[in-house]
Scaffold this motif. Structure first.
Motif, PDB file in Angstrom:
ATOM      1  N   ASP A  29       0.859  -1.185   0.000  1.00  0.00           N
ATOM      2  CA  ASP A  29       0.000   0.000   0.000  1.00  0.00           C
ATOM      3  C   ASP A  29       0.897   1.237   0.000  1.00  0.00           C
ATOM      4  N   ARG A  30       0.750   2.061  -1.023  1.00  0.00           N
ATOM      5  CA  ARG A  30       1.596   3.250  -1.132  1.00  0.00           C
ATOM      6  C   ARG A  30       1.455   4.153   0.094  1.00  0.00           C
ATOM      7  N   MET A  31       0.253   4.209   0.694  1.00  0.00           N
ATOM      8  CA  MET A  31       0.064   4.964   1.944  1.00  0.00           C
ATOM      9  C   MET A  31      -0.917   4.187   2.818  1.00  0.00           C
ATOM     10  N   HIS A  32      -0.382   3.542   3.819  1.00  0.00           N
ATOM     11  CA  HIS A  32      -1.171   2.778   4.784  1.00  0.00           C
ATOM     12  C   HIS A  32      -1.241   3.603   6.069  1.00  0.00           C
ATOM     13  N   TYR A  33      -2.306   3.423   6.823  1.00  0.00           N
ATOM     14  CA  TYR A  33      -2.441   4.103   8.114  1.00  0.00           C
ATOM     15  C   TYR A  33      -2.587   3.052   9.203  1.00  0.00           C
ATOM     16  N   SER A  34      -1.796   3.180  10.255  1.00  0.00           N
ATOM     17  CA  SER A  34      -1.776   2.213  11.336  1.00  0.00           C
ATOM     18  C   SER A  34      -3.136   2.096  12.009  1.00  0.00           C
ATOM     19  N   LYS A  35      -3.555   0.855  12.198  1.00  0.00           N
ATOM     20  CA  LYS A  35      -4.790   0.599  12.931  1.00  0.00           C
ATOM     21  C   LYS A  35      -4.521   0.516  14.433  1.00  0.00           C
ATOM     22  N   LEU A  36      -3.242   0.411  14.810  1.00  0.00           N
ATOM     23  CA  LEU A  36      -2.874   0.257  16.208  1.00  0.00           C
ATOM     24  C   LEU A  36      -2.351   1.536  16.862  1.00  0.00           C
ATOM     25  N   PHE A  37      -1.771   2.432  16.072  1.00  0.00           N
ATOM     26  CA  PHE A  37      -1.082   3.578  16.647  1.00  0.00           C
ATOM     27  C   PHE A  37      -1.605   4.891  16.068  1.00  0.00           C
ATOM     28  N   GLN A  38      -2.803   5.269  16.485  1.00  0.00           N
ATOM     29  CA  GLN A  38      -3.414   6.567  16.218  1.00  0.00           C
ATOM     30  C   GLN A  38      -3.387   6.966  14.739  1.00  0.00           C
ATOM     31  N   ASN A  39      -3.644   5.971  13.869  1.00  0.00           N
ATOM     32  CA  ASN A  39      -3.758   6.246  12.438  1.00  0.00           C
ATOM     33  C   ASN A  39      -2.462   6.818  11.848  1.00  0.00           C
ATOM     34  N   ALA A  40      -1.327   6.456  12.432  1.00  0.00           N
ATOM     35  CA  ALA A  40      -0.029   6.963  11.977  1.00  0.00           C
ATOM     36  C   ALA A  40       0.197   6.596  10.514  1.00  0.00           C
ATOM     37  N   PRO A  41       0.683   7.562   9.719  1.00  0.00           N
ATOM     38  CA  PRO A  41       0.958   7.265   8.304  1.00  0.00           C
ATOM     39  C   PRO A  41       2.152   6.328   8.158  1.00  0.00           C
ATOM     40  N   MET A  42       2.018   5.371   7.249  1.00  0.00           N
ATOM     41  CA  MET A  42       3.064   4.389   6.973  1.00  0.00           C
ATOM     42  C   MET A  42       3.257   4.313   5.457  1.00  0.00           C
ATOM     43  N   PRO A  43       4.022   5.255   4.886  1.00  0.00           N
ATOM     44  CA  PRO A  43       4.194   5.261   3.441  1.00  0.00           C
ATOM     45  C   PRO A  43       4.999   4.061   2.939  1.00  0.00           C
ATOM     46  N   TYR A  44       4.694   3.649   1.716  1.00  0.00           N
ATOM     47  CA  TYR A  44       5.400   2.542   1.049  1.00  0.00           C
ATOM     48  C   TYR A  44       5.386   1.284   1.916  1.00  0.00           C
ATOM     49  N   SER A  45       4.202   0.890   2.361  1.00  0.00           N
ATOM     50  CA  SER A  45       4.037  -0.256   3.262  1.00  0.00           C
ATOM     51  C   SER A  45       3.975  -1.579   2.520  1.00  0.00           C
ATOM     52  N   VAL A  46       4.667  -2.549   3.098  1.00  0.00           N
ATOM     53  CA  VAL A  46       4.615  -3.937   2.623  1.00  0.00           C
ATOM     54  C   VAL A  46       4.368  -4.796   3.854  1.00  0.00           C
ATOM     55  N   GLN A  47       3.245  -5.502   3.862  1.00  0.00           N
ATOM     56  CA  GLN A  47       2.911  -6.339   5.011  1.00  0.00           C
ATOM     57  C   GLN A  47       3.844  -7.540   5.070  1.00  0.00           C
TER      58      GLN A  47
END
Length: 144
Positions: free
Chosen positions: A70-88
């Protein structure tokens, strides 16, 4: 019909040659050295510093495969923190870009990759494919 068989044969031969050359992608994340190395076969294509999970939120060791990108993911655990260039990687553990990537564990379990100095986070995101093997190994000795 001959052209079709020739093209099928050529495609199969190229696929076999690529497999024999060891061109499969794989990733090694070493928590001891806080580095991520991306390979195509034996060839190193990307090496960057990372920051893994701090001592009380350790990044798990093991054999995983790249999941959702996901090019821009938002954390579900830490206050919707932006996580750019995410790879699960596994569950709520992701490789993702971050502005602060010290040379020691500092995250809540994810693998932080720098967004500066050529943006290795973006490079990794564009290079990795879902299903790419990811090995997480090592152990950080110190506490920060």
């Amino acid at each position: 019909m001959r052209r079709w068989f020739a093209s099928v044969y050529l495609a199969a031969a190229l696929t076999a040659a690529a497999q024999q050359s060891g061109a499969e992608k794989h990733v090694v994340i070493d928590k001891t050295t806080q580095t991520l190395c991306a390979y195509e076969g034996d060839r190193l294509v990307l090496e960057t510093r990372v920051s893994t999970g701090k001592w009380d939120k350790a990044t798990p060791n093991g054999q995983f495969t790249a999941g959702v990108k996901d090019r821009m993911h938002y954390s579900k655990l830490f206050q919707n923190a932006p996580m750019p260039y995410s790879v699960q990687v596994n569950g709520n553990v992701f490789v993702h870009g971050f502005s602060s990537v010290p040379r020691f564990p500092a995250s809540h379990g994810c693998i932080r990759v720098p967004l500066d100095n050529g943006n290795p986070a973006k490079q990794f995101f564009e290079w990795v494919e879902p299903g790419t093997p990811i090995e997480i190994t090592g152990h950080w000795e110190g506490r920060k």
